[in-house]
Design a protein around this motif. Structure first.
Motif, PDB file in Angstrom:
ATOM      1  N   LYS A 193      -5.110 -92.517  45.398  1.00 25.88           N
ATOM      2  CA  LYS A 193      -4.900 -91.195  46.161  1.00 25.88           C
ATOM      3  C   LYS A 193      -4.628 -90.200  44.781  1.00 25.88           C
ATOM      4  N   LYS A 194      -3.717 -90.797  43.866  1.00 25.71           N
ATOM      5  CA  LYS A 194      -3.283 -90.062  42.801  1.00 25.71           C
ATOM      6  C   LYS A 194      -4.197 -89.418  41.966  1.00 25.71           C
ATOM      7  N   ARG A 244      -9.466 -83.431  41.439  1.00 27.45           N
ATOM      8  CA  ARG A 244      -9.652 -82.289  42.061  1.00 27.45           C
ATOM      9  C   ARG A 244      -8.666 -81.191  41.326  1.00 27.45           C
ATOM     10  N   LYS A 245      -7.690 -81.525  40.741  1.00 27.35           N
ATOM     11  CA  LYS A 245      -6.809 -80.726  39.984  1.00 27.35           C
ATOM     12  C   LYS A 245      -7.685 -79.976  38.563  1.00 27.35           C
ATOM     13  N   ARG A 249      -6.509 -86.766  43.294  1.00 26.56           N
ATOM     14  CA  ARG A 249      -5.881 -85.570  43.173  1.00 26.56           C
ATOM     15  C   ARG A 249      -6.068 -85.048  41.768  1.00 26.56           C
ATOM     16  N   LYS A 250      -5.843 -85.802  40.725  1.00 30.15           N
ATOM     17  CA  LYS A 250      -6.079 -85.506  39.508  1.00 30.15           C
ATOM     18  C   LYS A 250      -7.420 -84.782  39.080  1.00 30.15           C
TER      19      LYS A 250
END
Length: 603
Positions: free
Chosen positions: A519-520, A526-527, A523-524
């Motif tokens: 998940k991390k 996407r960020k 997220r990275k």
């Protein structure tokens, strides 16, 4: 004269003394008769014999053997009164006999007080009726006892002096009363007992009206037959009563009026029963315990039946704390309140008196209190000065500022004796320091607490060597599993690594960790894509904010050139909160007069 006054040397009998007294009285009468002719002259000097006889007569009068001397009013003179009090000086009137008239109250100097029955008269004269105006009377009302400026009547439009009608009666001329000490303080002086009879007559009329009303009600009930029905009712025949009936209320109305205020006259410790007219005395409340019943041990505190006092604590040998018992003896009064301070003040007064100070606790309590306060202040100052002088001379202030030994070494002087097995024989065992956390809590059938086992930097249970706090106890099987760990040698590094068998819980935790890592990563990613878009948007917003700030500054400059009175209301201020881009534009466009490079930038 000498023959009459002579006394034989053989004795001093009563007859002879009586003769000599009579002779003296006769001589005085003779001198009185001759005093009218002679002028004020110094009396003749008495002979030695006459002086001796006079002294003997005075001695006999003092002893009661001779009759007392009589003054001009016929009253006896006490022979023990000195001569300078009873005799009249020769330069006033040598013919007067000894007297005590000047020692008694003089009638012309006595004040004449009014009698106890005299008082000021009230009202006006009843029998005096005037139809004509009299000269010197009040011009307003026509009364003779006062003038116009002292008149209490309403000012008339045309006074009685000119109309001659409706002349007011004269008031009583008030006497000038002068009372003595008791007369001035007589609270009933001037009271008319007939005024009280009016109150008695008024209450008698009210009582008579009540009785007539009660008689009328009885007549109406007899006429209607209510009383006959009540007498024939079965409840009345069997002795039962109806307390709430209207008839009984009417019959007891008079008793209620009489006993209306009976409860208000109760005295402390008494109970007044208005129905039976008796007084019952309550000696004490039910919860009260007699002093001699608090401890039945004959060797306990002594109870004095005469004074009803028990000075010592009856629970002294019972093992009870004196602060917890309801009664600790009468001597507690000696050690409570201001008793101790009073005793210290008395002791100080005695010591001060011995050293020469005139102070007394009862005679000068204020002076003693001020002196004692100043003494305590001076004593404290002297102690402080003495302490400072010793510390300056020898030092050691650091030892006085040190904390107590109980806190430093955790030692006290409380004596505790232990046996060889560790039990306390004498004294009190040291109290264990309590914690704010729960102690000795055993969960999930473990026989030891969490933290009783430690290995390789991890805490666990001693009973099963488990390192998971909320796991169930496996007992000896868990210990064997933990001890039979396999050592695997890493071929690349040559080091041994210990691989433990995984439990279901450990496998579940590893899966959760892997999912979190995935998940991390998402997220990275996407960020990173969204951050580039956000930077472009922020850059565009900042450009717009800079343009708006420039327009705002031009608008402010134009408004500042207009006169204050012609500016529109709230033309410079805005009520909304600025955004981050607007704040950044304001900081970039803000003029700084203290900036040394401002002139080079064209500002």
């Amino acid at each position: 004269m000498s023959g009459c006054l002579g006394v034989s040397s053989g004795g001093t009998g009563e007859g002879q003394i009586t003769m000599s007294a009579a002779a003296m009285d006769a001589g005085n009468v003779a001198t009185l008769s001759g005093s009218k002719e002679m002028s004020l002259e110094e009396p003749k000097k008495m002979t030695r014999e006459d002086w001796r006889k006079k002294k003997e007569l005075e001695e006999q009068r003092k002893l009661g053997n001779a009759p007392a001397e009589v003054d001009e009013e016929g009253k006896d003179i006490n022979p023990h009164i000195p001569q300078y009090i009873s005799s009249v000086p020769w330069y006033i009137d040598p013919s007067k006999r000894p007297t005590l008239k000047h020692q008694r109250p003089q009638p012309e100097k006595q004040k004449q007080y009014s009698s106890s029955g005299d008082w000021y008269k009230r009202g006006v004269k009843e029998n005096s009726i005037t139809t004509k105006y009299r000269k010197g009377a009040c011009e307003n009302c026509g009364a003779m006892t006062h003038k116009k400026k002292d008149c209490f009547e309403r000012p008339r439009r045309v006074g009685a002096k000119f109309t001659g009608t409706n002349i007011a009666p004269d008031e009583h001329v008030q006497p000038q009363l002068m009372f003595d000490y008791d007369g001035k303080r007589d609270r009933w002086n001037g009271y008319n007992p007939e005024e009280h009879m009016k109150i008695v007559e008024e209450y008698a009329k009210v009582d008579l009206a009540k009785r007539t009303l009660k008689a009328q009600k009885l007549q109406e009930e007899l006429a209607s037959g209510k009383l006959v029905e009540q007498a024939n009712s079965p409840k009345h025949q069997w002795g039962e009563e109806e307390p709430n009936s209207q008839t009984e209320k009417d019959h007891n109305s008079e008793d209620e009026d009489e006993d209306k205020y009976a409860d208000d006259i109760d005295m402390p410790g008494q109970n007044f029963d208005s129905k039976r007219r008796i007084t019952v005395r309550n000696l004490r409340i039910r919860e009260d315990i007699a002093k001699y019943l608090r401890n039945l041990d004959p060797n306990s505190a002594y109870y004095d039946p005469k004074t009803r006092a028990m000075r010592e604590n009856p629970y002294a040998n019972a093992g009870k704390n004196p602060d917890e018992v309801s009664y600790a003896g009468d001597n507690f009064v000696r050690y409570t309140g201001d008793t101790i301070s009073m005793a210290q003040t008395q002791l100080f007064a005695w010591e001060a008196y011995d050293k020469g100070s005139e102070v007394h606790l009862q005679a000068d309590p204020t002076k003693l209190e001020l002196l004692y306060k100043s003494f305590k202040v001076k004593k404290e100052d002297f102690k402080e000065q003495q302490k400072e002088s010793i510390l300056e001379k020898y030092g050691g202030q650091e030892h006085l500022d040190a904390p107590p030994a109980e806190l430093l070494l955790a030692q006290t002087e409380d004596y505790v004796e232990y046996s060889r097995h560790g039990t306390v024989i004498k004294g009190q065992e040291r109290a264990v320091a309590s914690s704010k956390y729960e102690e000795d809590v055993k969960i999930h059938n473990h026989t030891h607490i969490w933290g009783s086992y430690w290995k390789e930097g991890r805490w666990g249970y001693k009973c099963c060597h488990s390192f998971f706090k909320y796991s169930y106890c496996t007992g000896e099987a868990g210990k064997e599993t933990a001890n039979s760990e396999e050592c695997i040698i890493n071929d690349t590094t040559g080091e041994e690594s210990v691989k433990k068998p995984q439990t279901l819980m450990e496998m579940h935790q590893e899966k959760l960790k892997e999912e979190k890592k995935k998940k991390k990563k998402k997220r990275k990613h996407r960020k990173s894509s969204s951050e580039s878009d956000d930077e472009e948007k922020k850059h565009e917003k900042l450009k717009k904010a800079l343009n708006a700030e420039e327009a705002r500054l031009l608008h402010v400059k134009e408004i500042m050139q207009i006169d204050e009175r012609k500016r529109p209301y709230s033309s410079i201020y805005e009520t909304r909160e600025p955004t981050e881009e607007e704040m950044e534009a304001y900081r970039m466009k803000r003029q700084r007069p203290d900036d040394p490079m401002a002139s080079f930038l064209g500002q």
